[in-house]
Write a protein that holds these residues in place. Structure first.
Motif, mmCIF file in Angstrom:
data_model
loop_
_atom_site.group_PDB
_atom_site.id
_atom_site.type_symbol
_atom_site.label_atom_id
_atom_site.label_comp_id
_atom_site.label_asym_id
_atom_site.label_seq_id
_atom_site.Cartn_x
_atom_site.Cartn_y
_atom_site.Cartn_z
ATOM 1 N N HIS A 61 23.710 -9.701 69.117
ATOM 2 C CA HIS A 61 24.150 -10.555 68.009
ATOM 3 C C HIS A 61 24.451 -9.674 66.800
ATOM 4 N N HIS A 63 27.737 -8.914 63.590
ATOM 5 C CA HIS A 63 28.951 -9.423 62.925
ATOM 6 C C HIS A 63 29.828 -8.230 62.569
ATOM 7 N N HIS A 216 24.513 -20.494 65.770
ATOM 8 C CA HIS A 216 23.621 -20.070 64.686
ATOM 9 C C HIS A 216 22.801 -21.279 64.224
ATOM 10 N N HIS A 248 18.709 -17.317 66.180
ATOM 11 C CA HIS A 248 17.713 -17.468 65.102
ATOM 12 C C HIS A 248 16.695 -18.564 65.418
ATOM 13 N N ASP A 302 22.158 -8.523 64.050
ATOM 14 C CA ASP A 302 22.712 -9.554 63.178
ATOM 15 C C ASP A 302 23.482 -8.870 62.047
HETATM 16 ZN ZN LIG Z 1 24.550 -14.048 62.761
#
Ligand SMILES: [Zn+2]
Length: 404
Positions: A61, A63, A216, A248, A302
């Protein structure tokens, strides 16, 4: 790239610390243990000098589109009245408008992950009416450029909401003509205030396009549990077990242990995986409770130096350490659990079937100085070398030139 033919990696240590030869043929693991004398005379030999050999890490995970790693330092801007996704997205839009080109930032971040040993990755990429498909197209092009070095799944991520961001539904659907692999979602209750409406769209696109789901979910406490149970119910009803993840799932960290066990059973029965990055100052899902029920728990960096927080180093071994540290994992068995989360469990959550140190799997591995997995998780040793299909792509922490 075809990979090297018959290479024997000698004097390495397997994850449990045992000495082993590792034979790689046509870019795949062929055998472990003692290589045959015949092979030793004909194959290329690489001496691993007593280093530990680990499977390439799974960055589950991240970005790639929103990091400022390698760009000018961006001081973190706090929310004005507690955590608020909508306000944070506005801060992110302001930061992105002033940032270096996305392609450069994505490459910097990707190379950071590669030098730390990630060989599989799932990146969420913003797809909504604020950015259209532009970010996805940029990141898909970066993926193509690095295809010989790492496998990357892209999640079409509606960062600004779906129902609350008109025009996003059509863009999410179109994303699958532009390189997306998985459909994302975001806080159906707290952000969208319409759990059914949000999930109708997300699962509708998943069914239409034949893709998995990764949502998410920052929602706390029982609000989060409500959304989790709705996601699990749809997963079961549509027969999508093993293809859905919740990232999460903060609510699971807020509820009493008995309730967490109950929800863990619901998730296990639905085959829904949970992603946690062991966030710094917040309760997070109980890893052992979930695993005991049979839930796949995986992890990721993340956000790395972006508009959400300034932390992150793209190191999944370091992430295993953080997850173990925050979970109170002290014994060797539990340190191995932390390692499993960033390797085998990550591969399972991402639907990767050919993975790990086993005959037939692609020879993607990391070498570093540690006696065995528990010590590696605690010490987080560097530098590392990384092999992809049996070929060295990172030597002592430096990414080698490759034909691109
Ligand atoms: Zn994320």
């Amino acid at each position: 790239m075809t990979g090297s033919d018959n290479v024997i990696f000698r004097n390495g240590r397997l994850p449990n610390g045992e000495r082993s030869d590792i034979v790689v043929s046509q870019g795949r693991f062929a055998s472990f243990g003692h290589a045959s004398p015949d092979l030793l005379t004909t194959a290329s030999i690489v001496d691993l000098d007593d280093q530990l050999v680990l499977p390439g890490f799974v960055e589950g995970h991240i970005h790639l589109d929103t990091s400022f790693y390698g760009d000018t330092w961006r001081p973190h801007v706090p929310n004005t009245a507690g955590f608020d996704v909508r306000e944070r997205v506005e801060i992110q839009h302001r930061n992105m408008a002033a940032a270096a080109p996305m392609e450069k930032r994505a490459r910097d971040q990707l190379e950071l992950c590669l030098t730390n040993g990630a060989t599989r990755m799932r990146s969420h990429v913003m797809v909504d009416a604020s950015v259209g498909l532009a970010s996805l197209q940029t990141i898909a092009a970066v993926r193509e450029r690095y295809r010989d070095l790492i496998d990357i799944q892209l999640v079409a991520f509606p960062q600004s909401g779906i129902l609350t961001c008109p025009g996003t539904v059509e863009l999410l659907d179109a994303a699958f003509d532009h390189g997306a692999d998985v459909i994302g979602g975001l806080d159906p209750a707290s952000l969208e205030r319409d759990v059914k409406g949000h999930l109708d769209i997300v699962f509708g696109i998943a069914q239409k396009r034949g893709v998995g789901v990764d949502i998410h979910l920052h929602e706390p406490n029982m609000m989060g549990v409500f959304s989790i149970e709705e996601i699990a119910a749809r997963t079961r009803a549509l027969g999508m077990q093993g293809k859905v993840a919740i990232s999460h799932a903060y609510g699971l960290g807020d509820i009493p242990p008995d309730e967490a066990r109950r929800v863990a059973d619901v998730l296990a029965e639905a085959g829904v995986a949970i992603m946690t990055n062991a966030p710094g100052a917040r309760p997070f899902p109980p890893v052992l409770t979930l695993r005991a029920a049979g839930v796949t728990v995986f992890s990721g960096s993340d956000n790395i130096r972006d508009s959400w927080w300034p932390y992150g180093d793209g190191d999944m071994l370091g992430r295993a350490m953080m997850l173990g540290y925050r979970s109170g994992f002290y014994t060797d068995d539990l340190l191995e659990v932390a390692f499993d989360v960033v390797t085998e469990a990550g591969a399972k959550a991402l639907g990767i079937t050919e993975y790990g140190l086993r005959p037939g799997a692609p020879a993607d591995f990391v070498t570093l100085r540690a006696a065995h997995v528990p010590e590696a998780v605690v010490a987080v040793p560097k530098p590392r070398s990384v092999y992809r299909r049996g070929r060295c792509i990172v030597r002592d922490g430096v990414l080698l030139k490759w034909p691109a």
